[in-house]
Design a protein around this motif. Sequence first.
Motif, mmCIF file in Angstrom:
data_model
loop_
_atom_site.group_PDB
_atom_site.id
_atom_site.type_symbol
_atom_site.label_atom_id
_atom_site.label_comp_id
_atom_site.label_asym_id
_atom_site.label_seq_id
_atom_site.Cartn_x
_atom_site.Cartn_y
_atom_site.Cartn_z
ATOM 1 N N UNK A 85 0.823 -1.197 0.000
ATOM 2 C CA UNK A 85 0.000 0.000 0.000
ATOM 3 C C UNK A 85 0.863 1.254 0.000
ATOM 4 N N UNK A 86 0.303 2.321 -0.561
ATOM 5 C CA UNK A 86 1.043 3.575 -0.673
ATOM 6 C C UNK A 86 1.544 4.058 0.684
ATOM 7 N N UNK A 87 0.671 4.052 1.681
ATOM 8 C CA UNK A 87 1.032 4.548 3.012
ATOM 9 C C UNK A 87 2.217 3.763 3.568
ATOM 10 N N UNK A 88 2.177 2.441 3.438
ATOM 11 C CA UNK A 88 3.269 1.603 3.954
ATOM 12 C C UNK A 88 4.567 1.854 3.200
ATOM 13 N N UNK A 89 4.458 2.017 1.887
ATOM 14 C CA UNK A 89 5.663 2.264 1.081
ATOM 15 C C UNK A 89 6.319 3.588 1.473
ATOM 16 N N UNK A 90 5.507 4.601 1.726
ATOM 17 C CA UNK A 90 6.060 5.898 2.134
ATOM 18 C C UNK A 90 6.698 5.786 3.514
ATOM 19 N N UNK A 91 5.994 5.156 4.451
ATOM 20 C CA UNK A 91 6.512 5.061 5.816
ATOM 21 C C UNK A 91 7.795 4.236 5.885
ATOM 22 N N UNK A 92 7.923 3.241 5.003
ATOM 23 C CA UNK A 92 9.128 2.404 5.014
ATOM 24 C C UNK A 92 10.204 2.936 4.062
ATOM 25 N N UNK A 112 -14.378 4.015 -7.280
ATOM 26 C CA UNK A 112 -14.226 2.636 -7.751
ATOM 27 C C UNK A 112 -12.796 2.307 -8.170
ATOM 28 N N UNK A 113 -11.956 3.318 -8.306
ATOM 29 C CA UNK A 113 -10.540 3.078 -8.585
ATOM 30 C C UNK A 113 -9.857 2.739 -7.265
ATOM 31 N N UNK A 114 -9.460 1.482 -7.126
ATOM 32 C CA UNK A 114 -8.993 0.980 -5.832
ATOM 33 C C UNK A 114 -7.531 1.312 -5.553
ATOM 34 N N UNK A 115 -7.192 2.576 -5.637
ATOM 35 C CA UNK A 115 -5.876 3.048 -5.197
ATOM 36 C C UNK A 115 -6.111 4.294 -4.346
ATOM 37 N N UNK A 116 -5.198 4.595 -3.404
ATOM 38 C CA UNK A 116 -5.356 5.817 -2.603
ATOM 39 C C UNK A 116 -5.317 7.058 -3.494
ATOM 40 N N UNK A 117 -5.937 8.109 -3.022
ATOM 41 C CA UNK A 117 -5.926 9.381 -3.731
ATOM 42 C C UNK A 117 -5.107 10.397 -2.927
ATOM 43 N N UNK A 118 -4.302 11.169 -3.619
ATOM 44 C CA UNK A 118 -3.507 12.233 -3.008
ATOM 45 C C UNK A 118 -4.126 13.553 -3.449
ATOM 46 N N UNK A 119 -4.585 14.332 -2.490
ATOM 47 C CA UNK A 119 -5.343 15.541 -2.804
ATOM 48 C C UNK A 119 -4.525 16.778 -2.461
ATOM 49 N N UNK A 120 -4.325 17.644 -3.458
ATOM 50 C CA UNK A 120 -3.622 18.909 -3.233
ATOM 51 C C UNK A 120 -4.593 19.941 -2.666
ATOM 52 N N UNK A 121 -4.075 20.769 -1.745
ATOM 53 C CA UNK A 121 -4.900 21.843 -1.187
ATOM 54 C C UNK A 121 -4.037 23.032 -0.784
ATOM 55 N N UNK A 122 -4.383 24.234 -1.234
ATOM 56 C CA UNK A 122 -3.668 25.441 -0.789
ATOM 57 C C UNK A 122 -4.097 25.803 0.630
ATOM 58 N N UNK A 123 -3.301 25.404 1.611
ATOM 59 C CA UNK A 123 -3.688 25.541 3.015
ATOM 60 C C UNK A 123 -4.002 26.985 3.396
ATOM 61 N N UNK A 124 -3.287 27.942 2.792
ATOM 62 C CA UNK A 124 -3.435 29.335 3.166
ATOM 63 C C UNK A 124 -4.794 29.940 2.879
ATOM 64 N N UNK A 183 -1.521 11.778 12.036
ATOM 65 C CA UNK A 183 -0.291 11.188 11.522
ATOM 66 C C UNK A 183 -0.222 9.668 11.693
ATOM 67 N N UNK A 184 -0.991 9.100 12.618
ATOM 68 C CA UNK A 184 -0.983 7.642 12.778
ATOM 69 C C UNK A 184 -1.806 6.945 11.705
ATOM 70 N N UNK A 185 -2.705 7.700 11.063
ATOM 71 C CA UNK A 185 -3.598 7.106 10.060
ATOM 72 C C UNK A 185 -3.229 7.493 8.634
ATOM 73 N N UNK A 186 -2.332 8.447 8.490
ATOM 74 C CA UNK A 186 -2.098 9.009 7.169
ATOM 75 C C UNK A 186 -0.640 9.437 7.023
ATOM 76 N N UNK A 187 -0.280 9.840 5.822
ATOM 77 C CA UNK A 187 1.003 10.503 5.569
ATOM 78 C C UNK A 187 0.704 11.792 4.816
#
Length: 310
Positions: free
Chosen positions: A1-8, A85-97, A145-149
């Motif tokens: 999974x994406x999250x595991x690959x990033x964390x490792x 229905x696309x079974x991959x995680x989604x990475x969402x960009x957001x302008x925090x400001x 942070x425990x549930x996401x990256x």
Amino acid sequence: MFLDKIKSKESGILLYGITPPKAQVGPEKVVEIAEKTLARLHNLDIDALVVYDVQDESARTSEERPFPFISAHDPFDFAKNHLSSLQVPKIIYRPAGKFTQDELNTWLKDVVNHGFSPVFVGVPSPDFVPLTSLPEAYNVWRQYQDQSVIGAVTIPERHAVLKDEDQRILDKVSSGVSYFVSQCVFNVDYAKAMLDALVQACQTKNQEIPTIIFTLTACGSLKTLHFMEWLGIHIPEELKDEFKASENILDRSVEVCITIAEELIRYCIQLGVPVGFNIESVAIRKEEIEASIAMVNQIGEMLKAEGLRK
């Protein structure tokens, strides 16, 4: 999974980046666009789908925008309502400001509950007064942070001028950022110089090197080439001349992107940098979309050949 690959800090991550439909597109057309997107991506071997937030950056420069700015649908709404229905995680960009801390917290809770990951980006112009600073936004994210990256953007061109991208990266790492997605790369020397500085800084501070995901995109026309430069992407003069002289700029740009990927894979292996790629597809022409799909497949095979991807 994406999250595991990033964390490792696993190398070989492959992302695919898209923009949501334009804001004026009605509900039925949005569904149609989503269905076509899903059909293209259904069998694609990617770890996550990036959905960009489209911002008007005209105030960043006095040069006229090559294409008129058209706002787009919200990337999170588009992903959760139409791409589930696309079974991959989604990475969402957001302008925090652009949002208050309470608004960001509500948004982050929804994002994490859907199994998505956020990337906070800066404000569209230097004189924009943010409602929330990036450090404040990262602090809001900490509770998840425990549930996401969380990811951030890195810009090799900025390092070429200011020589401080390594410090910017490590400052964001200290705020909880795990991986960095670059601006589109056409100047491989700029990317290498940034990597050199980052590795040196990590060695000096005895820190682990964060994952760097380089963005590559095909270029289908001279107008698109001009737009990339307007966005701040540096294209070396000899490469620009080559594109202008090419009978098929799209095919030549794909060849260049593949060569850049090969070079960056070898360089990152040599330096010990966890590396991945984000293949961007923000054009609407069928030929350019097909070229982006071919690039994902080809770069995926390259990563497998190097033992970086299963």
